[in-house]
Design a protein around this motif. Structure first.
Motif, PDB file in Angstrom:
ATOM      1  N   ASP A 170       0.832  -1.201   0.000  1.00  0.00           N
ATOM      2  CA  ASP A 170       0.000   0.000   0.000  1.00  0.00           C
ATOM      3  C   ASP A 170       0.870   1.256   0.000  1.00  0.00           C
ATOM      4  N   VAL A 181      -1.593   6.677   1.925  1.00  0.00           N
ATOM      5  CA  VAL A 181      -1.899   5.268   2.159  1.00  0.00           C
ATOM      6  C   VAL A 181      -3.374   5.108   2.504  1.00  0.00           C
ATOM      7  N   ARG A 182      -3.921   6.062   3.239  1.00  0.00           N
ATOM      8  CA  ARG A 182      -5.346   6.007   3.578  1.00  0.00           C
ATOM      9  C   ARG A 182      -6.197   6.017   2.310  1.00  0.00           C
ATOM     10  N   ARG A 185      -6.083   2.609   0.655  1.00  0.00           N
ATOM     11  CA  ARG A 185      -6.915   1.604   1.331  1.00  0.00           C
ATOM     12  C   ARG A 185      -8.403   1.866   1.118  1.00  0.00           C
ATOM     13  N   ARG A 186      -8.791   3.135   1.116  1.00  0.00           N
ATOM     14  CA  ARG A 186     -10.197   3.459   0.876  1.00  0.00           C
ATOM     15  C   ARG A 186     -10.598   3.099  -0.556  1.00  0.00           C
ATOM     16  N   ALA A 189     -10.939  -0.659  -0.879  1.00  0.00           N
ATOM     17  CA  ALA A 189     -12.186  -1.111  -0.259  1.00  0.00           C
ATOM     18  C   ALA A 189     -13.375  -0.825  -1.164  1.00  0.00           C
ATOM     19  N   ARG A 200      -8.348  -8.963  -1.952  1.00  0.00           N
ATOM     20  CA  ARG A 200      -7.670  -8.128  -2.948  1.00  0.00           C
ATOM     21  C   ARG A 200      -7.297  -8.953  -4.182  1.00  0.00           C
TER      22      ARG A 200
END
Length: 218
Positions: A170, A181-182, A185-186, A189, A200
């Protein structure tokens, strides 16, 4: 064909007749199983005007659709709208049967190529409900906020998927794309939800199947 209680009743999907009339009489729950992956004229189908009326009246809805419905251009939007209206919508790789169960007392099943029939026989209704309940726990919920715009995903999503499939972490993917990185990840998702992926790896496989990872001609 007689309309006796224990005999199938032929139905029409037209307003004011058949399925629409049965839906208007729903009092507490409607179960939907559909093998459709596109928004089409199937008399059982996935989304009808009466569904939204029922949801406003407080009728509970649970809907099972194929994973491919998540990225079908028109159907995905209609499913998201149905979910936003209060329906619990989930998807699985393959839905075993087209069926509509109303208040656990009547089941609508396909009849012929374009028709449908209603069955009140308890054994038929119970079998349809039991099949639904076996599949439901294995299905992936469709988020009401996942309204796809471009069915092929935008450029950043495609680049992110390519990096992750190639084995980037990530943090490495975030650095290469110039995002946090957030955000990575969002986005992952959201993509997993849109594709109906349970991991994944499966998201990458489903994206590849849809041609999202193919190189575009310049």
């Amino acid at each position: 064909m007689t309309l006796a209680f224990d005999q199938p009743r032929p139905l029409s999907g037209a307003p004011g007749n058949g399925i629409q009339d049965l839906l208007a009489q729903a009092s507490f729950e409607v179960l939907v199983m559909s093998t459709q992956s596109v928004l089409g004229p199937d008399p059982i189908g996935l989304v009808r005007p009466g569904d939204f009326d029922n949801l406003r009246r407080g009728v509970r809805y649970r809907v099972l659709a194929p994973d491919t419905a998540r990225t079908a251009p028109r159907l995905s939007t209609r499913l998201a709208e149905l979910t936003l209206a209060g329906a619990a919508t989930r998807t699985v790789p393959r839905v075993p049967l087209d069926a509509l169960v109303i208040d656990a007392t009547v089941v609508v099943l396909p009849a012929g190529r374009t028709g449908a029939a209603a069955f009140h026989l308890p054994g038929v209704v119970t079998s349809a409900v039991e099949l639904f309940e076996r599949v439901w726990p294995t299905a992936v919920p469709l988020s009401a906020t996942c309204l796809p715009g471009d069915a092929e995903g935008d450029q950043r999503e495609r680049e992110l998927l390519k990096l992750l499939v190639a084995g980037h972490t990530d943090a490495a993917a975030a650095a290469q794309l110039g995002i946090s990185v957030r955000t990575v990840r969002r986005t992952v998702a959201d993509l997993m939800n849109r594709l109906g992926a349970r991991s994944r790896f499966q998201a990458g496989a489903k994206a590849a199947d849809r041609g999202w990872l193919a190189e575009r001609a310049s």
